[in-house]
Design a protein around this motif. Structure first.
Motif, mmCIF file in Angstrom:
data_model
loop_
_atom_site.group_PDB
_atom_site.id
_atom_site.type_symbol
_atom_site.label_atom_id
_atom_site.label_comp_id
_atom_site.label_asym_id
_atom_site.label_seq_id
_atom_site.Cartn_x
_atom_site.Cartn_y
_atom_site.Cartn_z
ATOM 1 N N SER A 29 3.975 -1.090 1.680
ATOM 2 C CA SER A 29 2.760 -2.702 0.705
ATOM 3 C C SER A 29 2.828 -2.923 -0.228
ATOM 4 O O SER A 29 2.710 -3.576 -0.203
ATOM 5 C CB SER A 29 1.015 -1.290 0.949
ATOM 6 O OG SER A 29 0.711 -0.581 1.829
ATOM 7 N N LEU A 35 -5.303 -3.195 0.723
ATOM 8 C CA LEU A 35 -4.125 -1.944 1.214
ATOM 9 C C LEU A 35 -2.906 -1.886 0.820
ATOM 10 O O LEU A 35 -3.136 -0.237 0.806
ATOM 11 C CB LEU A 35 -3.158 -3.474 2.449
ATOM 12 C CG LEU A 35 -1.662 -2.945 2.276
ATOM 13 C CD1 LEU A 35 -2.676 -1.706 3.563
ATOM 14 C CD2 LEU A 35 -0.858 -3.943 3.125
ATOM 15 N N ALA A 63 -3.299 2.021 -0.506
ATOM 16 C CA ALA A 63 -1.805 2.505 -0.101
ATOM 17 C C ALA A 63 -1.479 4.075 -1.226
ATOM 18 O O ALA A 63 -0.966 4.680 -1.380
ATOM 19 C CB ALA A 63 -0.051 2.229 -0.387
#
Length: 443
Positions: free
Chosen positions: A232, A61, A65
């Motif tokens: 994030s 993630l 991001a």
């Protein structure tokens, strides 16, 4: 609309490529000072230094991001966007569990489209593990953190920090800053909080991600994807400390809803960085990935003025509010002769809402470049756009029925009612927030 193809890679040992295609950009999301790099960041250095152990999903993630934030910054909407706005990205992403990410592919694409106005199409592939990986400690340090909150250095995040510290919580504050005044404001405010609450009252994680302009194809200033990076980063810290740790995004309800002030402000002006529907969608996506920390905005049904007036240490807020930055472009003033960066402009949407809140809570001493009440003629035509939009919206709302206010609120996006906030709460915060602005503009 031109399709932009981008390959994301977590490290240099990833040899994925398109041999027969040109104009495909490759971005290494954890590059380390190489001359041709497009992105520099301290994210992974901080995680290593603090012995923060991330799950595979949280690690993927973060890389996603960072990649999206950089892509957002280096492709000009004017050059690459349809009608100067919406861009079309096809992005190839390495992840540890492609099948898991494939299950949320469509939902993730739609969520980021809602946030940015762009179309993103993701192609997930299996991550090739780096031979020399960053060595994280097997066990996290015993941080003893109660909650994690975003800290931008703006007025809302400062109020949120004060409120939670006053309640006795030991906090972790997560910041992202660009080079310039934003980082300096954060440092100064953290110093004020430490002086008041003590060195052990909170931990700070001050991240930065910076595109390298000289290696980029172009540049854009809209920064829509910054919200996804912000969330994030914060969620990764919260999740590393335990899935029971809440992740807080402090933002007043009027800005969060960001109802378009006029019918022409539905694209570039219609930001959704903390819109409740966007947060709801993200929560579902992260939950599917196994990241189950609760995300919420405790000020969703409060105006900025109400947040300030009910701050749990109003004296501290009044003393240091002048050092917070809520402006859309706080560094713009540095281009003027004798001007300095880090000053609220006074005329953008966040500045107007901020001044209305300061009036309500009797907070003084903030310096603004322009005094839009006593000297509105000092504004150039373009600088006057947000003020004029508020004036038109307030005039229109005089003839809008209570029932019709529902449609005004829904103009910024759909709303979920599976949480504790009812539709009447959203309508109420919009009405009260606009009344607060009216009291400032028409004293």
């Amino acid at each position: 609309m031109k399709k932009i193809k981008v390959i994301l890679k977590q490290h240099r040992q990833d040899n994925f490529n398109f041999k027969e295609e040109k104009d495909v950009l490759t971005i290494f999301t954890n590059d380390r000072g190489l001359s041709e790099t497009i992105v520099t960041t301290n994210v992974f250095d901080i995680l290593k230094k603090c012995a923060i152990t991330t799950s595979e999903e949280a690690n993927d993630l973060l890389h996603l991001a960072i990649g999206l934030y950089v892509i957002d910054q280096i492709y000009s909407r004017k050059i690459f966007g349809f009608q100067g706005w919406s861009r079309y990205f096809e992005i190839y992403i390495p992840v540890a569990k492609p099948q898991l990410w494939q299950e949320i592919k469509e939902e993730l694409e739609n969520t980021l489209s809602f946030l940015s106005g762009d179309r993103c199409f993701f192609n997930f592939r299996e991550l090739i593990k780096e031979e020399k990986q960053l060595k994280f400690l097997q066990e996290n340090k015993d941080w003893k953190i109660d909650k994690v909150a975003l800290f931008s250095g703006g007025m809302d995040s400062f109020i949120g920090a004060i409120d939670y510290l006053e309640q006795g919580n030991r906090m972790a504050f997560v910041s992202h800053h660009k080079r310039g005044s934003e980082g300096k404001a954060q440092q100064k405010l953290f110093g004020a909080l430490k002086n008041k609450y003590g060195d052990r009252s909170f931990e700070t994680f001050r991240f930065w991600v910076q595109p390298v302009k000289k290696n980029a194809p172009s540049a854009d200033i809209s920064s829509r994807m910054r919200s996804f990076l912000f969330v994030s980063l914060g969620l990764t810290i919260a999740n590393s400390l335990g899935e029971e740790i809440d992740f807080i995004i402090p933002e007043n309800g009027l800005i969060s809803l960001n109802v378009p002030l006029t019918g022409t402000r539905l694209s570039s002006h219609s930001t959704r960085t903390t819109h409740p529907y966007y947060i709801y969608l993200l929560q579902n996506i992260f939950y599917h990935l196994g990241i189950k920390n609760k995300i919420y905005n405790p000020y969703q049904t409060k105006t900025k003025g109400s947040m300030a007036l009910n701050c749990e240490n109003l004296e501290l807020l009044r003393e240091f509010n002048k050092d917070t930055l809520s402006c859309s472009h706080p560094d713009q003033n540095r281009w003027k002769k004798g001007g300095k960066s880090g000053v609220n402009c006074g005329y953008c949407v966040p500045c107007i809402i901020r001044q209305a809140a300061e009036k309500k809570a009797n907070i003084e001493d903030t310096v603004y470049i322009h005094d839009i009440i006593n000297n509105p003629n000092s504004l150039k035509s373009k600088s006057r756009e947000d003020l004029r939009a508020f004036q038109l919206a307030l005039e229109r709302l005089k003839s809008v029925s209570e029932k019709s206010l529902i449609f005004e609120v829904l103009n910024s996006g759909p709303l979920s009612f599976s949480n504790k906030y009812e539709l009447s709460d959203y309508v109420g915060i919009y009405k009260t927030g606009m009344e607060e602005v009216a009291e400032f503009l028409y004293p």
